[in-house]
Scaffold this motif. Structure first.
Motif, PDB file in Angstrom:
ATOM      1  N   GLY A 197      21.069  65.897  37.939  1.00 56.43           N
ATOM      2  CA  GLY A 197      22.374  66.506  37.665  1.00 56.43           C
ATOM      3  C   GLY A 197      22.543  67.827  38.393  1.00 56.43           C
TER       4      GLY A 197
ATOM      5  N   ILE B 128      25.141  68.725  41.486  1.00 57.11           N
ATOM      6  CA  ILE B 128      26.093  69.842  41.366  1.00 57.11           C
ATOM      7  C   ILE B 128      26.070  70.697  42.625  1.00 57.11           C
TER       8      ILE B 128
ATOM      9  N   HIS C 128      27.290  69.112  47.754  1.00 59.27           N
ATOM     10  CA  HIS C 128      28.685  68.696  47.862  1.00 59.27           C
ATOM     11  C   HIS C 128      28.842  67.729  49.025  1.00 59.27           C
TER      12      HIS C 128
ATOM     13  N   ASN D 217      32.146  59.973  45.360  1.00 60.13           N
ATOM     14  CA  ASN D 217      32.360  61.374  45.026  1.00 60.13           C
ATOM     15  C   ASN D 217      32.800  61.549  43.584  1.00 60.13           C
TER      16      ASN D 217
ATOM     17  N   LYS E 117      29.657  61.803  41.828  1.00 57.73           N
ATOM     18  CA  LYS E 117      28.943  63.041  42.128  1.00 57.73           C
ATOM     19  C   LYS E 117      29.744  64.271  41.716  1.00 57.73           C
ATOM     20  N   GLY E 118      30.858  64.066  41.003  1.00 52.69           N
ATOM     21  CA  GLY E 118      31.701  65.171  40.571  1.00 52.69           C
ATOM     22  C   GLY E 118      31.194  65.823  39.294  1.00 52.69           C
ATOM     23  N   TRP E 119      31.945  66.824  38.838  1.00 52.35           N
ATOM     24  CA  TRP E 119      31.552  67.614  37.668  1.00 52.35           C
ATOM     25  C   TRP E 119      31.402  66.800  36.384  1.00 52.35           C
ATOM     26  N   PRO E 120      32.309  65.867  36.054  1.00 51.39           N
ATOM     27  CA  PRO E 120      32.135  65.158  34.776  1.00 51.39           C
ATOM     28  C   PRO E 120      30.852  64.335  34.713  1.00 51.39           C
TER      29      PRO E 120
ATOM     30  N   CYS F  13      28.117  64.822  36.595  1.00 53.89           N
ATOM     31  CA  CYS F  13      26.981  65.744  36.630  1.00 53.89           C
ATOM     32  C   CYS F  13      26.777  66.387  35.259  1.00 53.89           C
ATOM     33  N   ALA F  14      27.872  66.692  34.582  1.00 48.54           N
ATOM     34  CA  ALA F  14      27.763  67.249  33.227  1.00 48.54           C
ATOM     35  C   ALA F  14      27.161  66.227  32.272  1.00 48.54           C
TER      36      ALA F  14
END
Length: 131
Positions: free
Chosen positions: A20, A24, A27, A41, A44-47, A49-50
């Motif tokens: 994770g 983050i 990119h 992508n 591999k985005g924020w949601p 990764c979170a």
């Protein structure tokens, strides 16, 4: 009944947190005209990764505290397997469209997923860790 600590799940949760964090800070290139790269992508985005950080951190705390009530080990294993399988499929599809061979990242993710499956099949009895 005395329970053992699930060390394999602890190692997998640390790998999940590291993955994770790695996603983050990495990119990747995004091409919105090409649907495969754009879908990758999203993973591999924020949601996502979170979700890797939250699930990995939660399972790490669960294994460090040696918590075994309410099928916690089984639920944690299923969540980890689902996350790693999603990333295995996504990386495999990306490799299929991007290059002619499978990348080392896809192979390593596959090994982690296989380890989770082997751990689940051979160390659980009725949802309780029997390591």
């Amino acid at each position: 009944m005395q329970y053992k600590r699930n060390n394999s799940l602890m190692i997998t949760s640390i790998e999940t947190v590291i993955m994770g964090l790695g996603l983050i800070f990495n990119h990747p290139y995004d091409d919105q005209t090409h649907p495969v790269f754009h879908a990758m992508n999203l993973l591999k985005g924020w949601p996502m990764c979170a979700s890797l950080l939250v699930v990995g951190g939660g399972v790490l705390i669960l294994t460090i505290c040696n918590y075994h009530k309410y099928f916690a080990d089984f639920v944690a294993t299923v969540l980890m397997a689902a996350l790693w399988m999603a990333y295995l499929v996504a990386f495999f599809v990306q490799d299929a469209f991007q290059r002619s061979s499978i990348s080392i990242a896809t192979i390593l993710i596959g090994f982690v997923f296989i380890r989770i499956l082997l751990d689940a099949f051979f160390h659980f009895e009725r949802g309780v860790w029997c390591g």
